[in-house]
Each structure stands twice: as C-alpha cells, then as structure tokens.
Design a protein around this motif. Structure first.
Motif, PDB file in Angstrom:
ATOM      1  N   GLU A 170      64.704  25.318  45.439  1.00 46.37           N
ATOM      2  CA  GLU A 170      64.850  23.865  45.435  1.00 46.37           C
ATOM      3  C   GLU A 170      65.103  23.326  46.835  1.00 46.37           C
ATOM      4  O   GLU A 170      64.622  22.252  47.199  1.00 46.37           O
ATOM      5  N   GLU A 171      65.841  24.083  47.636  1.00 48.01           N
ATOM      6  CA  GLU A 171      66.114  23.647  49.006  1.00 48.01           C
ATOM      7  C   GLU A 171      64.822  23.605  49.814  1.00 48.01           C
ATOM      8  O   GLU A 171      64.591  22.681  50.594  1.00 48.01           O
ATOM      9  N   LYS A 172      63.950  24.570  49.590  1.00 45.41           N
ATOM     10  CA  LYS A 172      62.681  24.601  50.322  1.00 45.41           C
ATOM     11  C   LYS A 172      61.766  23.451  49.902  1.00 45.41           C
ATOM     12  O   LYS A 172      60.989  22.929  50.693  1.00 45.41           O
ATOM     13  N   ARG A 173      61.862  23.066  48.607  1.00 43.54           N
ATOM     14  CA  ARG A 173      60.996  22.005  48.085  1.00 43.54           C
ATOM     15  C   ARG A 173      61.590  20.610  48.250  1.00 43.54           C
ATOM     16  O   ARG A 173      60.905  19.609  48.044  1.00 43.54           O
ATOM     17  N   GLU A 203      69.747  35.566  49.646  1.00 40.79           N
ATOM     18  CA  GLU A 203      70.321  34.807  50.762  1.00 40.79           C
ATOM     19  C   GLU A 203      69.703  33.423  50.828  1.00 40.79           C
ATOM     20  O   GLU A 203      68.490  33.254  50.695  1.00 40.79           O
ATOM     21  N   ILE A 204      70.549  32.424  51.000  1.00 40.49           N
ATOM     22  CA  ILE A 204      70.105  31.039  51.106  1.00 40.49           C
ATOM     23  C   ILE A 204      70.111  30.617  52.565  1.00 40.49           C
ATOM     24  O   ILE A 204      71.120  30.748  53.254  1.00 40.49           O
ATOM     25  N   GLN A 205      68.977  30.135  53.022  1.00 42.84           N
ATOM     26  CA  GLN A 205      68.867  29.644  54.387  1.00 42.84           C
ATOM     27  C   GLN A 205      68.618  28.149  54.337  1.00 42.84           C
ATOM     28  O   GLN A 205      67.785  27.669  53.561  1.00 42.84           O
ATOM     29  N   LEU A 206      69.344  27.423  55.162  1.00 42.13           N
ATOM     30  CA  LEU A 206      69.196  25.972  55.177  1.00 42.13           C
ATOM     31  C   LEU A 206      67.836  25.588  55.734  1.00 42.13           C
ATOM     32  O   LEU A 206      67.344  26.176  56.689  1.00 42.13           O
ATOM     33  N   VAL A 207      67.221  24.611  55.112  1.00 43.83           N
ATOM     34  CA  VAL A 207      65.913  24.133  55.544  1.00 43.83           C
ATOM     35  C   VAL A 207      66.093  23.027  56.566  1.00 43.83           C
ATOM     36  O   VAL A 207      66.856  22.087  56.347  1.00 43.83           O
ATOM     37  N   ALA A 208      65.398  23.155  57.681  1.00 40.29           N
ATOM     38  CA  ALA A 208      65.514  22.134  58.728  1.00 40.29           C
ATOM     39  C   ALA A 208      64.947  20.819  58.243  1.00 40.29           C
ATOM     40  O   ALA A 208      63.993  20.772  57.473  1.00 40.29           O
ATOM     41  N   LYS A 209      65.536  19.746  58.697  1.00 39.03           N
ATOM     42  CA  LYS A 209      65.076  18.414  58.316  1.00 39.03           C
ATOM     43  C   LYS A 209      63.740  18.100  58.976  1.00 39.03           C
ATOM     44  O   LYS A 209      63.495  18.453  60.118  1.00 39.03           O
ATOM     45  N   ILE A 210      62.888  17.432  58.246  1.00 41.07           N
ATOM     46  CA  ILE A 210      61.602  16.984  58.796  1.00 41.07           C
ATOM     47  C   ILE A 210      61.826  15.694  59.577  1.00 41.07           C
ATOM     48  O   ILE A 210      62.643  14.858  59.203  1.00 41.07           O
ATOM     49  N   ASP A 211      61.104  15.545  60.669  1.00 39.07           N
ATOM     50  CA  ASP A 211      61.252  14.333  61.474  1.00 39.07           C
ATOM     51  C   ASP A 211      60.965  13.096  60.636  1.00 39.07           C
ATOM     52  O   ASP A 211      60.107  13.098  59.756  1.00 39.07           O
ATOM     53  N   LYS A 212      61.667  12.034  60.933  1.00 40.99           N
ATOM     54  CA  LYS A 212      61.554  10.798  60.166  1.00 40.99           C
ATOM     55  C   LYS A 212      60.128  10.256  60.081  1.00 40.99           C
ATOM     56  O   LYS A 212      59.708   9.797  59.022  1.00 40.99           O
TER      57      LYS A 212
END
Length: 264
Positions: A170-173, A203-212
């Motif tokens: 879900e974090e990736k999506r 392991e859960i890796q945080l997904v980087a935010k996409i540029d605005k």
C-alpha cells in the motif's frame, strides 16, 4: 535494541494481530502496543478478551482490569467467539472497496467482478463491512475448533507477516492511487522501524514523495478523464432515445480525446 523497543515487541507478541482497530488504534496492533508501553490501559483488545488483558497486565506488572466486552459470546478459552466474513457473491458489484480495507489481504477479486473472502485468512475484523456500498458482507461464526496455544501463536505470526506485506504494498501504491483510500492513515515510519529489527516480517521501506508538479499533472488528467467520461455517458443516454447529428459528432470527438489520452 533499547528497552522501549524490546517492551513494545513483547506487548505486540501478545496481541492477536487481527488489526481490527477496536482498541481505538485503527492502524493495527503495533501502534496499540506502543501506546500501552507509554501508559495506555492494556485491557482494550476486544478480540483478545480477558486472557490477553491478563497476560499484558502480568508482563507489565500492572493490576488486572476487566477486558473490553465484545458483542460476541465468550469461547471456552475465555476469548470472544471467532468470526469470519463472507460475501453474498450474487450481490457483489465488484467495487473493490473491501479489498482495500482488508488488513491481511484475505479478499480476492477485481474491478466489476465478483469478490470472494478466503475464510482461512479472515480475522473477522469487520473492516470490510462499512465501505461496502451494497451491504453484501456478513459475519458468521467460525465453526473450527478453538486453536491450541501453539496454533494461535503461529496464526498471529502469519497475520503479522501478512499485515506488514500489505502495508509495504500500500505504501508503494499510495502516491499513484486513484480513488478513495479506505485503509487507515498508517504510521509507516513506526512499522518500518520495527520491520528493520525483525528477520520474520517483511521489511518496510518508506517511499519517497513525488515532486508536486507530477502530482498536479496526474490530478489534472484524472479530472479531465472524469469530465470526458461523464459527458460521454450523458450523450450516449440521450442518443439512445433520439439520434442527433451534432450530439453524435460531439460523442465521436470525446471518444477520440479518450483514445488520445491512452484510455479506452
């Protein structure tokens, strides 16, 4: 590993991993375990019942408190009756909202197709029931024998593993997701911290935010598609009643716009 983290893990190990949110922590058992370690009362786990409340009190050296009552009768092991969700499949419209809501991925199906619940994986958390727009999900008693302590621990470990995998996906999506998000606002950083300390759960890796600018463009395209589809449906309905040359031309033009955007 510091003392606080060790304590949270011990608390989490006693919780049933139904991820139901009945304790008041909608985002799963781990956040409740963290809150208990910080002083919150340890008797709020409804599916765990009095056995879990007592086990937590013993672990923490606190006084035993009456467990939060369940609406279901108590089993022979002192816990509330185990429940399973089932879908009345002939009434399902395939909206997929229940799939998003299930914390352990126990529901299978696809858009506009019938869904089914894998009862052996269902925890009876009830989270799939509120988002169902046609109210076609029921809870029924789990007729299986009350599990042994060994089987219960194995089940809890499996459910925890499935929930971490669910969160990771879900974090990736999350950023590119279309439509409403039914699941809770997960504290991904907390789960990532604990998954990194375990060899058992994914392991859960945080997904980087996409540029605005990318988000803005994606949102604009989504809005544009929605408007075009709405116009097409309206025109198709009107033309089904009475043919009109201008409306037919407009319909053809809108359908070409959809094709240009790569949507059929």
């Amino acid at each position: 590993m510091n003392t606080q983290i060790s304590l949270i893990q011990k608390i989490d190990a006693l919780l049933p991993q139904t991820q139901c949110g009945l304790c008041g922590h909608r985002d799963g058992c781990l956040p409740y375990a963290k809150a208990i370690s910080e002083g919150e009362e340890a008797n709020k786990c409804v599916p765990g019942g009095q056995p879990v409340a007592n086990a937590l009190a013993e672990l923490l050296g606190r006084s035993q408190l009456p467990a939060e009552e369940s609406v279901w009768p108590v089993q022979t092991d002192g816990r509330p009756q185990r429940m399973k969700a089932i879908i009345r499949e002939d009434e399902c419209i395939g909206c997929t909202k229940c799939i998003s809501a299930c914390p352990v991925d126990a529901i299978i199906g696809s858009g506009k197709l019938m869904h089914s619940i894998l009862t052996e994986l269902c925890t009876g958390c009830e989270l799939c029931i509120p988002p169902c727009p046609v109210d076609c999900i029921d809870l029924v008693e789990d007729l299986q024998a009350v599990p042994s302590e060994e089987a219960r621990i194995a089940e809890q470990n499996d459910l925890r593993n499935r929930y971490y995998a669910h969160i990771q996906r879900e974090e990736k999506r999350r950023i590119n997701r279309k439509g409403p998000v039914v699941r809770a606002n997960i504290d991904t950083a907390l789960f990532a911290q604990f998954s990194a300390l375990s060899d058992v759960v994914p392991e859960i890796q945080l997904v980087a935010k996409i540029d605005k600018p990318v988000i803005t463009q994606d949102a604009a395209i989504t809005i544009q598609l929605a408007k075009i589809r709405t116009q097409i449906k309206k025109l198709e309905k009107q033309l089904s009643v009475r043919e009109d040359i201008k409306k037919r031309a407009l319909l053809d033009d809108l359908q070409q716009q959809l094709s240009a955007l790569g949507v059929s």
